[in-house]
Motif scaffolding. Sequence first.
Motif, PDB file in Angstrom:
ATOM      1  N   SER B 227      -0.392  -2.127   3.258  1.00  0.00           N
ATOM      2  CA  SER B 227      -1.266  -0.960   3.282  1.00  0.00           C
ATOM      3  C   SER B 227      -2.689  -1.395   3.597  1.00  0.00           C
ATOM      4  O   SER B 227      -3.101  -2.507   3.246  1.00  0.00           O
ATOM      5  CB  SER B 227      -1.247  -0.223   1.936  1.00  0.00           C
ATOM      6  OG  SER B 227      -1.975   1.001   2.041  1.00  0.00           O
ATOM      7  N   TYR B 228      -3.417  -0.531   4.271  1.00  0.00           N
ATOM      8  CA  TYR B 228      -4.852  -0.754   4.510  1.00  0.00           C
ATOM      9  C   TYR B 228      -5.607   0.448   3.969  1.00  0.00           C
ATOM     10  O   TYR B 228      -5.443   1.571   4.446  1.00  0.00           O
ATOM     11  CB  TYR B 228      -5.152  -0.933   6.004  1.00  0.00           C
ATOM     12  CG  TYR B 228      -6.600  -1.331   6.245  1.00  0.00           C
ATOM     13  CD1 TYR B 228      -7.024  -2.635   6.023  1.00  0.00           C
ATOM     14  CD2 TYR B 228      -7.549  -0.402   6.664  1.00  0.00           C
ATOM     15  CE1 TYR B 228      -8.344  -3.011   6.217  1.00  0.00           C
ATOM     16  CE2 TYR B 228      -8.873  -0.767   6.862  1.00  0.00           C
ATOM     17  CZ  TYR B 228      -9.263  -2.077   6.640  1.00  0.00           C
ATOM     18  OH  TYR B 228     -10.566  -2.445   6.831  1.00  0.00           O
ATOM     19  N   LEU B 321      -2.284  -2.632  -3.341  1.00  0.00           N
ATOM     20  CA  LEU B 321      -1.073  -3.423  -3.608  1.00  0.00           C
ATOM     21  C   LEU B 321       0.065  -2.515  -4.074  1.00  0.00           C
ATOM     22  O   LEU B 321       1.239  -2.740  -3.724  1.00  0.00           O
ATOM     23  CB  LEU B 321      -1.374  -4.503  -4.658  1.00  0.00           C
ATOM     24  CG  LEU B 321      -2.117  -5.739  -4.136  1.00  0.00           C
ATOM     25  CD1 LEU B 321      -2.683  -6.560  -5.291  1.00  0.00           C
ATOM     26  CD2 LEU B 321      -1.208  -6.608  -3.264  1.00  0.00           C
ATOM     27  N   THR B 322      -0.270  -1.490  -4.840  1.00  0.00           N
ATOM     28  CA  THR B 322       0.759  -0.533  -5.283  1.00  0.00           C
ATOM     29  C   THR B 322       1.333   0.212  -4.076  1.00  0.00           C
ATOM     30  O   THR B 322       2.554   0.362  -3.951  1.00  0.00           O
ATOM     31  CB  THR B 322       0.143   0.466  -6.289  1.00  0.00           C
ATOM     32  OG1 THR B 322      -0.427  -0.267  -7.373  1.00  0.00           O
ATOM     33  CG2 THR B 322       1.195   1.428  -6.827  1.00  0.00           C
ATOM     34  N   GLN B 323       0.455   0.653  -3.185  1.00  0.00           N
ATOM     35  CA  GLN B 323       0.933   1.324  -1.964  1.00  0.00           C
ATOM     36  C   GLN B 323       1.840   0.395  -1.161  1.00  0.00           C
ATOM     37  O   GLN B 323       2.884   0.817  -0.642  1.00  0.00           O
ATOM     38  CB  GLN B 323      -0.257   1.749  -1.093  1.00  0.00           C
ATOM     39  CG  GLN B 323      -1.103   2.869  -1.688  1.00  0.00           C
ATOM     40  CD  GLN B 323      -2.323   3.181  -0.822  1.00  0.00           C
ATOM     41  OE1 GLN B 323      -2.842   2.295  -0.127  1.00  0.00           O
ATOM     42  NE2 GLN B 323      -2.787   4.414  -0.861  1.00  0.00           N
ATOM     43  N   ALA B 327       5.962   0.728  -0.435  1.00  0.00           N
ATOM     44  CA  ALA B 327       6.173   1.021   0.993  1.00  0.00           C
ATOM     45  C   ALA B 327       5.662   2.419   1.353  1.00  0.00           C
ATOM     46  O   ALA B 327       6.284   3.148   2.132  1.00  0.00           O
ATOM     47  CB  ALA B 327       7.648   0.867   1.378  1.00  0.00           C
ATOM     48  N   THR B 328       4.542   2.793   0.766  1.00  0.00           N
ATOM     49  CA  THR B 328       3.865   4.053   1.100  1.00  0.00           C
ATOM     50  C   THR B 328       2.450   3.727   1.548  1.00  0.00           C
ATOM     51  O   THR B 328       1.480   3.959   0.827  1.00  0.00           O
ATOM     52  CB  THR B 328       3.812   4.999  -0.116  1.00  0.00           C
ATOM     53  OG1 THR B 328       3.226   4.281  -1.228  1.00  0.00           O
ATOM     54  CG2 THR B 328       5.186   5.475  -0.517  1.00  0.00           C
ATOM     55  N   PRO B 329       2.311   3.157   2.758  1.00  0.00           N
ATOM     56  CA  PRO B 329       0.979   2.742   3.213  1.00  0.00           C
ATOM     57  C   PRO B 329       0.024   3.916   3.330  1.00  0.00           C
ATOM     58  O   PRO B 329       0.445   5.049   3.571  1.00  0.00           O
ATOM     59  CB  PRO B 329       1.260   2.118   4.578  1.00  0.00           C
ATOM     60  CG  PRO B 329       2.575   2.673   5.017  1.00  0.00           C
ATOM     61  CD  PRO B 329       3.354   2.911   3.760  1.00  0.00           C
ATOM     62  N   GLN B 330      -1.259   3.625   3.148  1.00  0.00           N
ATOM     63  CA  GLN B 330      -2.290   4.651   3.278  1.00  0.00           C
ATOM     64  C   GLN B 330      -2.256   5.252   4.679  1.00  0.00           C
ATOM     65  O   GLN B 330      -2.295   4.528   5.664  1.00  0.00           O
ATOM     66  CB  GLN B 330      -3.669   4.041   3.005  1.00  0.00           C
ATOM     67  CG  GLN B 330      -4.826   4.992   3.180  1.00  0.00           C
ATOM     68  CD  GLN B 330      -4.760   6.167   2.202  1.00  0.00           C
ATOM     69  OE1 GLN B 330      -4.451   5.980   1.034  1.00  0.00           O
ATOM     70  NE2 GLN B 330      -5.043   7.363   2.691  1.00  0.00           N
ATOM     71  N   LYS B 336      -5.813  11.664   1.735  1.00  0.00           N
ATOM     72  CA  LYS B 336      -5.570  11.625   0.289  1.00  0.00           C
ATOM     73  C   LYS B 336      -5.064  10.238  -0.089  1.00  0.00           C
ATOM     74  O   LYS B 336      -4.177   9.697   0.562  1.00  0.00           O
ATOM     75  CB  LYS B 336      -4.555  12.693  -0.112  1.00  0.00           C
ATOM     76  CG  LYS B 336      -5.105  14.100  -0.033  1.00  0.00           C
ATOM     77  CD  LYS B 336      -4.137  15.112  -0.622  1.00  0.00           C
ATOM     78  CE  LYS B 336      -4.627  16.527  -0.354  1.00  0.00           C
ATOM     79  NZ  LYS B 336      -4.513  16.891   1.097  1.00  0.00           N
ATOM     80  N   ILE B 337      -5.638   9.681  -1.151  1.00  0.00           N
ATOM     81  CA  ILE B 337      -5.220   8.358  -1.623  1.00  0.00           C
ATOM     82  C   ILE B 337      -4.164   8.570  -2.693  1.00  0.00           C
ATOM     83  O   ILE B 337      -4.435   9.179  -3.724  1.00  0.00           O
ATOM     84  CB  ILE B 337      -6.418   7.559  -2.185  1.00  0.00           C
ATOM     85  CG1 ILE B 337      -7.458   7.356  -1.086  1.00  0.00           C
ATOM     86  CG2 ILE B 337      -5.949   6.219  -2.739  1.00  0.00           C
ATOM     87  CD1 ILE B 337      -8.759   6.752  -1.584  1.00  0.00           C
TER      88      ILE B 337
END
Lengths: 188, 338
Positions: B227-228, B321-323, B327-330, B336-337
């Motif tokens: 994720s970024y 890191l949680t994203q 496997a739910t990248p920003q 929305k975060i």
Amino acid sequence: MEPLFGEFGKGVREIQMAQHNTAQRSSDPIPPPDKIPISLGINGVETTLRVAPWTTLLDALRDHLELTGTKKGCDHGQCGACTVLVDGRRVNSCLTLAVMKDGAQVTTVEGLATKEALHPLQQAFIDHDAFQCGYCTPGQICSAAGLIAEGKAKSPDQIRELMSGNICRCGAYPNIVAAIQQAMGGKS
Amino acid sequence: MIPFHYARAADVADAVRMISADPSAKFIAGGTNLVDLMKDDVERPSRLIDISRLPLKAIESTADGGLRIGALVPNSDLAYHPLIEQRYPLIASAILAGASAQLRNMASTGGNLLQRTRCAYFYDTVTPCNKREPGSGCSAIGGINRIHAILGASEDCIATHPSDMCVALAALDARVRVTGPTGERTMAFNDFHRLPGNTPQTDTNLQPNEIVTAIELPALGFASNYSYLKIRDRLSYAFALVSIAAALELEGGTIKQARLALGGVAHKPWRNTAAEAALRGQRANAASFARAADLLLRDARGYEHNAFKIELARRGIIRTLTQAAQATPQSQSDKKIR
């Protein structure tokens, strides 16, 4: 006359020298370079002109070719008012040196309509009242033409994100998004 | 802008010859940063060497399973290239978090590495700035320093590197290929940019007579768990206050390998392999992510207006890191975060 004029000239030289010494990035003062001949396809018309190396595409369009539809807003790539299409891709003409685009095809807002009809984006901006003062509008429309050609925007969120390089200080954003949706063929 | 000469390089060797012959010349490719700085009189090259027509626009697979990206590939072409979208989506996401569609169409891969800081004092030629005018002092340390560095800064400079793409490239162990008068060499990404120390006028370890020709990526792209996250003052078209690139290789719920890099916090993309090592073998959960964040930020130092960045970075690291783990990248369009 003579001392006054001489002092003035000396002052200018000193300022130039001071700037030169402070910068330490330039070599010895150089005579202004010659203008360079370039050829551009402007809205489908092959055009030759002579430009200084530092002439931006924006200034070439506005000041050399009298195509003043393209607007100078911030002149620093922060507002998008100067957006044109170069070889079909939207760019900030204020940060583009004209000399580097020798041989390119440039489309400005003046080149979008046909003799018979406005471009669908132009019509959509009218239909949705997608402007107030209108200064950003040529850039918005050229940018939207680039956006549609790229084919990456599928939702209003994506339109907003991929149009974020075009600032509208009147705040016509909701209507701009609606106009672009209409031109894309989606519901308005 | 001051008057300058213009010349087109015929090939890479010609470009190196031309820059070697004129130390006050500069290469120009996309021009998005350089032309802007020249308009503000911050950059005053005597000559621009146009490298935009050099044949450095290919994206090719390499023998070791990696990818070589030509230095003149435009940022937008790179972000939307199928091999980048499929194998290195962290890079695609980081690029699309930066600038605008127009600027990404213009900006080159090599130029993205070489963009200069957005410190307002660097741009403002009437204020002291050690990066612009070595020895003149740093106006940011005692000035408005909300956007400035919290890691790796010095008494001479607290500027940050503005790139998003470079944060992802640092996390993925990219290498930078350059050509100089004596031939080619490659640099680890972490060795390309430098900390300010007492010579903040030098942003990178690229020599003045060298040209960046390509970026090389290793085979491992972390395409499943990445994720970024970019946090900034408006939702788009703004530089990062803090950005985080995170990538994980998971086995069950356990971290086999982790990558973590920060943008907007230092003179270079900030990567700390000790924090990554601390994640290895741990469960992928908030507690282990927090430990890594604390380790990475252990030496962080805030100034008058930017101390908030330390806590912002800590929370951002845990969130990113949680994203990645989930496997739910920003998304870079829905802001929305989650």
